[in-house]
Write an enzyme that holds these catalytic residues in place. Structure first.
Site, PDB file in Angstrom:
ATOM      1  N   GLU A   1     -46.314 -47.068  11.403  1.00  0.00           N
ATOM      2  CA  GLU A   1     -46.371 -45.672  10.982  1.00  0.00           C
ATOM      3  C   GLU A   1     -46.571 -45.619   9.471  1.00  0.00           C
ATOM      4  O   GLU A   1     -46.037 -46.445   8.736  1.00  0.00           O
ATOM      5  CB  GLU A   1     -45.070 -44.977  11.364  1.00  0.00           C
TER       6      GLU A   1
ATOM      7  N   LYS B   1     -47.669 -37.178  16.986  1.00  0.00           N
ATOM      8  CA  LYS B   1     -46.233 -37.407  17.134  1.00  0.00           C
ATOM      9  C   LYS B   1     -45.515 -36.126  17.551  1.00  0.00           C
ATOM     10  O   LYS B   1     -45.649 -35.079  16.915  1.00  0.00           O
ATOM     11  CB  LYS B   1     -45.657 -37.925  15.815  1.00  0.00           C
TER      12      LYS B   1
ATOM     13  N   CYS C   1     -42.319 -43.969  16.228  1.00  0.00           N
ATOM     14  CA  CYS C   1     -41.035 -43.987  15.538  1.00  0.00           C
ATOM     15  C   CYS C   1     -39.946 -43.182  16.253  1.00  0.00           C
ATOM     16  O   CYS C   1     -39.403 -43.618  17.262  1.00  0.00           O
ATOM     17  CB  CYS C   1     -41.234 -43.523  14.092  1.00  0.00           C
TER      18      CYS C   1
END
Length: 282
Positions: free
Chosen positions: A58, A131, A171
């Site tokens: 990321e 995301k 993440c």
């Protein structure tokens, strides 16, 4: 159902041959050109070790001095310095390349999408994932609020590669097992990340192993790993984990490459001996 992106069904899967994977670990800086050069060098190293699919972390292209620095670097979907790099790197190194995350233009003028793009070895884009879960944390003076500068995605995404079906996440998504269930049955989950040292030390590996065990698949996590110029310390520990939850390869801190194999026979053996995926009722 998860969204399948452009070209996602084009790959053929060989259920008998091991497929080499690589997680790229970086300690990215505020300078895009510098980070792209490091990423390219590490991708070349991964390819030289026989990797066929590689995952960048990321924020691989930039870790700004402030959260909002990424706004100045956002790119329109389909073109830009970072997207051009990913496209060309995939082709040049002959890799299925999962491009960590990069800032794309969002519908909100003061926010970006934190987006993972996937390219095949011909340099064709085969998937895009924005995301969904945005990190928020505050403890002992350490504070993060991604929602202040990032617009959340909405759609789970998986794509087909020669190693099988691959589920995308970024993440903080790791803490939400329902996202992975929405992906269906996958051979591999990838997790580009920039976990903080505080949360990573406590939760990173146990969450990754849980996602591998409950989905009976391989998990490949590519992390930021070290002390950044903006003062942030990231946990590192890029990992490859097998469907039984066994950690196969790891890099603790610093830039480097984690390489290991996805073994279809191991995948089949785990699912045959403990057919938990077939036992689900919800």
């Amino acid at each position: 159902m998860p969204h399948m992106n452009e070209g996602a069904g084009a790959a053929t899967t060989d259920a008998t041959v091991k497929f080499r994977l690589a997680a790229i670990q970086m300690v990215s800086t505020p300078r895009v050109d510098e980070n792209l050069a490091v990423a390219d060098r590490l991708l070349a190293e991964a390819a030289a070790q026989g990797a066929r699919l590689a995952v960048l972390p990321e924020y691989f292209a930039v870790m700004g001095m402030r959260e909002r620095d990424k706004l100045a670097l956002r790119e329109p979907d389909g073109r830009g310095v970072i997207q051009d790099f990913l496209r060309e790197a995939a082709r040049r190194h002959g890799l299925w390349l999962v491009g960590g995350s990069l800032p794309l233009a969002a519908s909100h003028p003061d926010k970006v999408l934190n987006t993972c793009l996937v390219f095949n070895p011909q340099g064709e884009r085969v998937a895009r994932y924005d995301k969904i879960h945005l990190f928020g944390f505050e403890q002992n003076g350490e504070r993060y609020d991604e929602s202040a500068s990032i617009e959340a995605g909405r759609q789970p995404v998986a794509f087909e590669a020669p190693c099988g079906r691959v589920g995308l996440s970024i993440c903080y998504d790791l803490r939400f097992p329902e996202l992975y269930r929405r992906l269906g049955v996958v051979s591999l989950i990838v997790v580009p990340a920039a976990f903080t040292e505080t949360t990573g030390r406590a939760h990173w590996e146990v969450l990754l192993r849980a996602r591998a065990i409950e989905n009976q698949c391989y998990v490949l996590a590519a992390a930021q790993g070290g002390q950044h110029e903006n003062g942030r310390e990231t946990h590192g520990n890029s990992l490859l984990i097998d469907p039984w939850g066994v950690t196969l390869a790891r890099r603790d801190k610093g830039e480097g490459v984690v390489v290991g194999d996805l073994d279809p026979a191991r995948l089949a053996d785990v699912r045959a001996s403990l057919p938990a995926l077939q036992h689900r009722v919800m």
